[in-house]
Scaffold this active site. Sequence first.
Site, PDB file in Angstrom:
ATOM      1  N   SER A 112     -16.760  27.233 -16.331  1.00 40.13           N
ATOM      2  CA  SER A 112     -16.910  28.065 -17.538  1.00 40.13           C
ATOM      3  C   SER A 112     -16.545  29.490 -17.186  1.00 40.13           C
ATOM      4  CB  SER A 112     -18.347  28.033 -18.040  1.00 40.13           C
ATOM      5  OG  SER A 112     -19.150  28.941 -17.300  1.00 40.13           O
ATOM      6  N   ASP A 113     -16.282  30.300 -18.196  1.00 38.48           N
ATOM      7  CA  ASP A 113     -16.204  31.737 -17.942  1.00 38.48           C
ATOM      8  C   ASP A 113     -17.645  32.263 -17.828  1.00 38.48           C
ATOM      9  OD1 ASP A 113     -15.277  34.280 -17.492  1.00 38.48           O
ATOM     10  OD2 ASP A 113     -13.840  34.282 -19.134  1.00 38.48           O
ATOM     11  N   TYR A 114     -17.725  33.542 -17.541  1.00 40.26           N
ATOM     12  CA  TYR A 114     -18.982  34.207 -17.187  1.00 40.26           C
ATOM     13  C   TYR A 114     -20.049  34.071 -18.296  1.00 40.26           C
ATOM     14  CZ  TYR A 114     -21.239  38.036 -14.536  1.00 40.26           C
ATOM     15  OH  TYR A 114     -22.056  38.811 -13.750  1.00 40.26           O
TER      16      TYR A 114
END
Length: 762
Positions: free
Chosen positions: A300-302
């Site tokens: 996932s992104d942050y």
Amino acid sequence: MMRVGKRTRGRQRRLGWRWVALAGSVLALSALVAGGAVAAGGGSPPSRHANPGIEARVHALLAQMTLDEKLEQLQLEADWQINDSEARKGVGGVFSLTNPEKINHFQHVAVEESRLHIPILFAFDTIHGYRTIFPIPLAEASSFDPDVATADDTFGARETAATGLKQIYSPMVDISHEPRWGRIAEGAGEDPYLGSVMAAARVHAAQGSDYIAADKVVTSPKHYVAYGQPEGGRDYNTTDMSEQRLWNFYLPPFKAAFDAGADTAMCSFNAINGVAGCGNHETETEILKKQWHFDGFIESDYTAVSELINHGVAADGADAARVALNAGTDMEMVSTNYVDHAKQLLAQHEITMHQIDDAVRRILRVKFRAGLFEHPYVDWQQAESKQLLPDAVAAARIAATRSMVLLKNNSNTLPLDPTKSVAVIGPLGNNQHDMLGPWWGVGRDQDAVTVDDGIMAQDPNTTFAQGCEILDKDPPDPPNDECGSDAGFDAAVATAQAADQVVLALGETRGESGEAESRSNIDLPGKQQELIDRIAALGKPFVVVLFNGRPLTLTKVDDAAPAILEAWFPGVQAGNAVADVLFGNVNPGGKLPVTFPRSVGQVPIYYNHEPTGRPCDPTFKWNSRYRDIPTCAPLYPFGYGLSYTTFSISNLRLSSDTMRSNGSVTALVDVRNTGSRSGDEVVQLYIHDPVATISQPVRRLRGFQRVTLNPGQTRTISFTLDRDDVGFYDNSGKFVVEPGMIDVYAGDSSVGGLTDSFTVIP
Ligand code: BGC
């Protein structure tokens, strides 16, 4: 418990290099690697050959793992989250930790003190260099030379891997029609074909033939997918788009990156059509994993898993984990919903053990492929000695010169005369910090060569006056931080007055581009335009050299300045590269990878738009135009860029006037240097399908080649078009090749040029 805190943002097979003498005495680089060939949409699926040995090891290891150990593998921690106890538990990945001694330490803890001795995958955002900072990717796309991207990623991977990092969150392959969006700096601009060529080059360079090699890393194309088109250009914002748009514009560079072997991927923050990137079963599982046979993992992104709650598609952390896991997001960055809630979700049959196992298997597979089980440790004491080496710095200089675009050069203002005096004026004229651009990795300001120093090295008779200050502050305090005061203008004008020729170094701070740096006004910040006007009033030859991470609205700059050089953020060798180009030791040959609008109200404006039922005609009312802009054209179109010499492109001929839908047609065109200096031209080939079941873009780039020609020299360039070029995706995501006419255009930009046509027959 969710652990979300303040982030720290720290931010390839060796190729043979050939040095080629260009006009003058300075050398230009050309890699031996041929670039350009990418399988487009209709191409065959990637041939991923599972290694039976690795699959057996993954299987055996998975069989020994407890559920807790499996869930730890799905966790990706930031540098501020990792500690001995996390490493001992067997966390899957860590990113943004760049101290090689610490990386080595935590790896020792993971391998020696965790029950199953599974190494950690350490990752970093090596976007345009690790320590040796190259030009921003948007600049490198301007080179129209995949070898520039290859050089960047070759050295970037070497420096990254030497630190003990084995994964890069790169390439960033988001196509964008949004200059307001700060992250346009990180990608290759507005064209899916150019973006695909650059994406493939980066993956090949960073991973080599096998990323197990000590100087290679596994890549993670991002942000999957269509993050480049946020409404209003506001970062993280909603995206609503048709299926055909998604397939024709936004997916192709990802496809090219995965075809090139990229083994991990990052899902995006934004939602398309109401479905958030990290909760999108269609894009993650159906397209990437099933249709494209991707057997690596998606992180996932942050905190993007937690943000599914903000998106309004998950009720709480457990629900967010359910949505993301079911969509196909294998690893969770920073937020901890998987480790916190997966057991409960399993008990409630909201997710299956098969899903967890599949995610773990993918992560372990990449770790085995990376050789981490055999070579988990880095020789940390050697890490520093591999950074900023002369070959990397030399390549960064050449990359920067090849990335610059000459936007205007009236009356041969350029090249400057090195025997005459120069005044360097402007807030970016004596600046190291901003030259590095928005993803400076572990680059240091002191590594960068200022414009002033670079020019001085080639013309000792150089003076400098700042004029005004531009400060990289977050949040900014406009107007004070951004050339808000004209108090220094008189001194700057006096310095300019005393010199024979003037270089105005203007633009944005590096912090004005990049993530969360959208701008509603894309003029030159502050009073920089006034400074240009004051210098223009002197009547001396001058050039505006621009440092920026996005297309700016340069209408007034263009009105006032006789010469404009778009230098983007050039990286560590900024000043030397600018001087190489300004003095003509390197003849600029870059072209714009993105349209420059006249005003922000024209946005979105891009060359590959659809025709509409009433195409723009400024002489007439009832059509698709702005009443307050007397033209349909942008200020500078896609593919545009000048040279110190002139070229003619002629004699377009096609191998046939028909093409079977499984056949091909070759287009040949001659390019001749008609001037008196050696230089580079980028010959561009576009097509248009005038009658299709779905309205087709007025032009689509399908080939380009950058060539260096001596005065009087002619070269014949060949482009082959086949079904991948003439076909397109329809609104069900199906690639179709329709019979009928295809127009072909060949030229030096997306405007004008030669034209011919052929017919596709079934
Ligand atoms: C960015 C990603 C980046 C990640 C880790 C996020 O905020 O969107 O591009 O890879 O941070 O640094």
